[in-house]
Design a protein around this motif. Structure first.
Motif, PDB file in Angstrom:
ATOM      1  N   GLU A  21       0.769  -1.374   0.069  1.00  0.00           N
ATOM      2  CA  GLU A  21      -0.109  -0.018  -0.052  1.00  0.00           C
ATOM      3  C   GLU A  21       0.849   1.296   0.080  1.00  0.00           C
ATOM      4  O   GLU A  21       0.552   2.154  -0.862  1.00  0.00           O
ATOM      5  CB  GLU A  21      -0.875  -0.025   1.362  1.00  0.00           C
ATOM      6  CG  GLU A  21      -2.156   0.698   1.341  1.00  0.00           C
ATOM      7  CD  GLU A  21      -2.810   0.343   2.391  1.00  0.00           C
ATOM      8  OE1 GLU A  21      -3.823  -0.203   2.433  1.00  0.00           O
ATOM      9  OE2 GLU A  21      -2.478   0.562   3.647  1.00  0.00           O
ATOM     10  N   ALA A  22       1.995   1.415   0.767  1.00  0.00           N
ATOM     11  CA  ALA A  22       2.629   2.531   0.899  1.00  0.00           C
ATOM     12  C   ALA A  22       3.248   3.112  -0.214  1.00  0.00           C
ATOM     13  O   ALA A  22       3.294   4.133  -0.568  1.00  0.00           O
ATOM     14  CB  ALA A  22       3.793   2.487   2.192  1.00  0.00           C
ATOM     15  N   PRO A  23       3.675   1.956  -1.171  1.00  0.00           N
ATOM     16  CA  PRO A  23       4.407   2.776  -2.449  1.00  0.00           C
ATOM     17  C   PRO A  23       3.356   3.395  -3.473  1.00  0.00           C
ATOM     18  O   PRO A  23       3.467   4.449  -3.933  1.00  0.00           O
ATOM     19  CB  PRO A  23       5.166   1.395  -2.900  1.00  0.00           C
ATOM     20  CG  PRO A  23       5.228   0.462  -2.057  1.00  0.00           C
ATOM     21  CD  PRO A  23       4.143   0.732  -0.885  1.00  0.00           C
ATOM     22  N   LYS A  24       2.258   2.903  -3.307  1.00  0.00           N
ATOM     23  CA  LYS A  24       0.996   3.381  -4.116  1.00  0.00           C
ATOM     24  C   LYS A  24       0.595   4.826  -3.640  1.00  0.00           C
ATOM     25  O   LYS A  24       0.583   5.688  -4.309  1.00  0.00           O
ATOM     26  CB  LYS A  24      -0.162   2.686  -4.182  1.00  0.00           C
ATOM     27  CG  LYS A  24       0.034   1.215  -5.016  1.00  0.00           C
ATOM     28  CD  LYS A  24      -1.270   0.422  -5.252  1.00  0.00           C
ATOM     29  CE  LYS A  24      -1.866  -0.305  -4.001  1.00  0.00           C
ATOM     30  NZ  LYS A  24      -2.804  -1.102  -4.436  1.00  0.00           N
ATOM     31  N   PHE A  25       0.784   4.787  -2.256  1.00  0.00           N
ATOM     32  CA  PHE A  25       0.318   5.981  -1.513  1.00  0.00           C
ATOM     33  C   PHE A  25       1.331   7.008  -1.845  1.00  0.00           C
ATOM     34  O   PHE A  25       1.158   8.274  -2.426  1.00  0.00           O
ATOM     35  CB  PHE A  25       0.268   5.826  -0.159  1.00  0.00           C
ATOM     36  CG  PHE A  25      -0.341   7.052   0.484  1.00  0.00           C
ATOM     37  CD1 PHE A  25      -1.691   7.217   0.784  1.00  0.00           C
ATOM     38  CD2 PHE A  25       0.653   7.997   1.358  1.00  0.00           C
ATOM     39  CE1 PHE A  25      -2.060   8.311   1.461  1.00  0.00           C
ATOM     40  CE2 PHE A  25       0.141   9.135   1.904  1.00  0.00           C
ATOM     41  CZ  PHE A  25      -1.308   9.305   1.892  1.00  0.00           C
ATOM     42  N   LYS A  28      -8.890   7.042  -2.734  1.00  0.00           N
ATOM     43  CA  LYS A  28     -10.199   6.321  -2.880  1.00  0.00           C
ATOM     44  C   LYS A  28      -9.989   5.396  -4.042  1.00  0.00           C
ATOM     45  O   LYS A  28     -10.453   4.087  -3.749  1.00  0.00           O
ATOM     46  CB  LYS A  28     -11.178   7.187  -2.876  1.00  0.00           C
ATOM     47  CG  LYS A  28     -12.404   6.430  -3.258  1.00  0.00           C
ATOM     48  CD  LYS A  28     -13.099   6.154  -1.893  1.00  0.00           C
ATOM     49  CE  LYS A  28     -14.294   5.541  -2.018  1.00  0.00           C
ATOM     50  NZ  LYS A  28     -14.795   4.869  -0.918  1.00  0.00           N
ATOM     51  N   LEU A  29      -9.533   5.739  -5.185  1.00  0.00           N
ATOM     52  CA  LEU A  29      -9.525   5.005  -6.308  1.00  0.00           C
ATOM     53  C   LEU A  29      -8.291   3.983  -6.450  1.00  0.00           C
ATOM     54  O   LEU A  29      -8.339   2.737  -7.224  1.00  0.00           O
ATOM     55  CB  LEU A  29      -9.667   5.704  -7.536  1.00  0.00           C
ATOM     56  CG  LEU A  29     -10.897   6.796  -7.577  1.00  0.00           C
ATOM     57  CD1 LEU A  29     -10.906   7.361  -8.814  1.00  0.00           C
ATOM     58  CD2 LEU A  29     -12.220   5.581  -7.472  1.00  0.00           C
ATOM     59  N   PHE A  30      -7.013   4.341  -5.923  1.00  0.00           N
ATOM     60  CA  PHE A  30      -5.897   3.729  -6.256  1.00  0.00           C
ATOM     61  C   PHE A  30      -5.110   3.125  -5.232  1.00  0.00           C
ATOM     62  O   PHE A  30      -4.896   1.824  -5.238  1.00  0.00           O
ATOM     63  CB  PHE A  30      -4.884   4.707  -7.145  1.00  0.00           C
ATOM     64  CG  PHE A  30      -3.662   4.329  -7.375  1.00  0.00           C
ATOM     65  CD1 PHE A  30      -3.472   3.195  -8.392  1.00  0.00           C
ATOM     66  CD2 PHE A  30      -2.526   4.886  -6.869  1.00  0.00           C
ATOM     67  CE1 PHE A  30      -2.235   2.830  -8.655  1.00  0.00           C
ATOM     68  CE2 PHE A  30      -1.051   4.371  -7.319  1.00  0.00           C
ATOM     69  CZ  PHE A  30      -1.080   3.492  -8.271  1.00  0.00           C
ATOM     70  N   LEU A  87       3.216   7.371  -4.507  1.00  0.00           N
ATOM     71  CA  LEU A  87       3.361   7.366  -5.662  1.00  0.00           C
ATOM     72  C   LEU A  87       2.382   8.389  -6.217  1.00  0.00           C
ATOM     73  O   LEU A  87       2.263   9.516  -6.957  1.00  0.00           O
ATOM     74  CB  LEU A  87       3.150   6.322  -6.653  1.00  0.00           C
ATOM     75  CG  LEU A  87       3.214   6.512  -8.042  1.00  0.00           C
ATOM     76  CD1 LEU A  87       4.418   7.089  -8.857  1.00  0.00           C
ATOM     77  CD2 LEU A  87       2.936   4.923  -8.953  1.00  0.00           C
ATOM     78  N   SER A  88       1.358   8.268  -5.449  1.00  0.00           N
ATOM     79  CA  SER A  88      -0.072   9.209  -5.731  1.00  0.00           C
ATOM     80  C   SER A  88       0.094  10.597  -5.267  1.00  0.00           C
ATOM     81  O   SER A  88      -0.146  11.556  -5.887  1.00  0.00           O
ATOM     82  CB  SER A  88      -1.184   8.621  -5.132  1.00  0.00           C
ATOM     83  OG  SER A  88      -1.320   8.593  -3.854  1.00  0.00           O
TER      84      SER A  88
END
Length: 150
Positions: A85-89, A134-136, A91-92
């Motif tokens: 989860e953290a890498p996606k957070f 919310k989406l990613f 990156l966003s």
């Protein structure tokens, strides 16, 4: 009346929690930004492009650290592994950092005061962060979709 308030809370809990956490994140990140401005740049209200970048990075870093943990726990109530989860957070949040930098450069270049430009940028960034989260990042499949995926 109390029942109506409870019903509204249940219906809008995620958005209300996001706004509260977003407000607190804004306070934390702005405190870091303005403290850095005071300590590094003599509290200028009309920063140079370089100073803008430095202040935006400090603002962003403080906000991301605070926001990840508070959004995970209080808003999206995630139990997913942090390593996924953290890498996606992050990156966003990099994408909204770029948005912040562009907005700040444009607004201060046309003579908008640092404080006013920061508020305008923050509104745009908060909206973008919610959509990405919310989406990613913290997207949970609906029960029916999870069953169909099995």
């Amino acid at each position: 009346m109390i029942e109506k308030i409870k019903a509204l809370w249940i219906k809008y809990e995620e958005i209300i929690a996001y706004l509260i956490v977003g407000g607190l994140t804004t306070v934390v990140s702005w405190a870091a930004k303005f403290l850095a401005n005071f300590l590094l740049f003599d509290n200028t209200m009309y920063p140079t492009p370089f100073q803008n970048v430095v202040l935006s990075i400090i603002n962003w870093t403080a906000g991301v650290i605070f926001a990840y943990f508070t959004n995970r726990k209080f808003v999206f109530k995630s139990n997913a592994p942090m390593l996924s989860e953290a890498p996606k957070f992050v990156l966003s949040r990099v994408s909204t950092l770029i948005l912040d930098m562009v907005v700040m450069q444009v607004l201060t270049a046309v003579g908008v005061n640092l404080l006013v430009a920061t508020v305008i940028s923050a509104v745009l960034v908060i909206i973008g962060n919610y959509v990405f989260s919310k989406l990613f990042v913290f997207n949970k499949k609906k029960d029916g979709e999870a069953e169909e995926a099995k």
